[in-house]
Design a protein around this motif. Sequence first.
Motif, PDB file in Angstrom:
ATOM      1  N   ALA A  52      33.726  40.324  43.184  1.00 35.91           N
ATOM      2  CA  ALA A  52      35.083  39.852  43.492  1.00 35.91           C
ATOM      3  C   ALA A  52      35.737  39.173  42.287  1.00 35.91           C
ATOM      4  N   LEU A  53      34.945  38.480  41.492  1.00 35.72           N
ATOM      5  CA  LEU A  53      35.490  37.753  40.343  1.00 35.72           C
ATOM      6  C   LEU A  53      35.574  38.605  39.086  1.00 35.72           C
ATOM      7  N   GLY A  54      34.956  39.772  39.108  1.00 31.70           N
ATOM      8  CA  GLY A  54      34.998  40.644  37.940  1.00 31.70           C
ATOM      9  C   GLY A  54      34.110  40.177  36.804  1.00 31.70           C
ATOM     10  N   VAL A  55      32.975  39.558  37.141  1.00 31.03           N
ATOM     11  CA  VAL A  55      32.018  39.109  36.128  1.00 31.03           C
ATOM     12  C   VAL A  55      30.665  39.754  36.430  1.00 31.03           C
ATOM     13  N   SER A  56      29.753  39.651  35.484  1.00 30.01           N
ATOM     14  CA  SER A  56      28.419  40.211  35.702  1.00 30.01           C
ATOM     15  C   SER A  56      27.639  39.357  36.695  1.00 30.01           C
ATOM     16  N   LYS A  57      26.628  39.951  37.328  1.00 32.84           N
ATOM     17  CA  LYS A  57      25.807  39.203  38.287  1.00 32.84           C
ATOM     18  C   LYS A  57      25.090  38.045  37.609  1.00 32.84           C
ATOM     19  N   LEU A  85      34.314  31.911  33.187  1.00 35.64           N
ATOM     20  CA  LEU A  85      35.628  31.652  33.791  1.00 35.64           C
ATOM     21  C   LEU A  85      35.831  30.154  33.920  1.00 35.64           C
ATOM     22  N   ASP A  86      37.071  29.713  33.759  1.00 36.13           N
ATOM     23  CA  ASP A  86      37.361  28.323  34.086  1.00 36.13           C
ATOM     24  C   ASP A  86      37.819  28.253  35.546  1.00 36.13           C
ATOM     25  N   ASP A  87      37.973  27.044  36.077  1.00 35.35           N
ATOM     26  CA  ASP A  87      38.324  26.878  37.487  1.00 35.35           C
ATOM     27  C   ASP A  87      39.645  27.562  37.848  1.00 35.35           C
ATOM     28  N   ALA A  88      40.643  27.448  36.981  1.00 29.54           N
ATOM     29  CA  ALA A  88      41.957  28.035  37.274  1.00 29.54           C
ATOM     30  C   ALA A  88      41.880  29.562  37.322  1.00 29.54           C
ATOM     31  N   ARG A  89      41.179  30.163  36.381  1.00 30.23           N
ATOM     32  CA  ARG A  89      41.053  31.629  36.351  1.00 30.23           C
ATOM     33  C   ARG A  89      40.255  32.135  37.548  1.00 30.23           C
ATOM     34  N   MET A  90      39.206  31.387  37.924  1.00 22.44           N
ATOM     35  CA  MET A  90      38.399  31.772  39.070  1.00 22.44           C
ATOM     36  C   MET A  90      39.236  31.757  40.345  1.00 22.44           C
TER      37      MET A  90
END
Length: 92
Positions: free
Chosen positions: A54-59, A80-85
């Motif tokens: 969902a966040l578009g990051v690796s596991k 990711l920072d909090d705002a981007r997440m």
Amino acid sequence: MAHLAVRLTPGAAADRIDGWDVDAEGRPVLKVRVRARPVEGEANAALLTLLARALGVSKSAVSLQRGGQSRLKMIQVDGLDDARMRANLTRL
């Protein structure tokens, strides 16, 4: 690095993110359901996989910091920072 409070419901009909809620102390909590049962860490693993997708990051960027045996969990997301997440989760 971002931190995310999650209320996990295992044994659901489908893996999904239900949106935001607040806990008893008024803090924001993301409600998540997974099909996996809470046996031998299966539900926690399913949660981390779902959040990474969902966040578009690796596991490997998503890890469980607290709450391995609890429904309320604290997740750490590297890269990711909090705002981007929150922006990534809001667009879902």
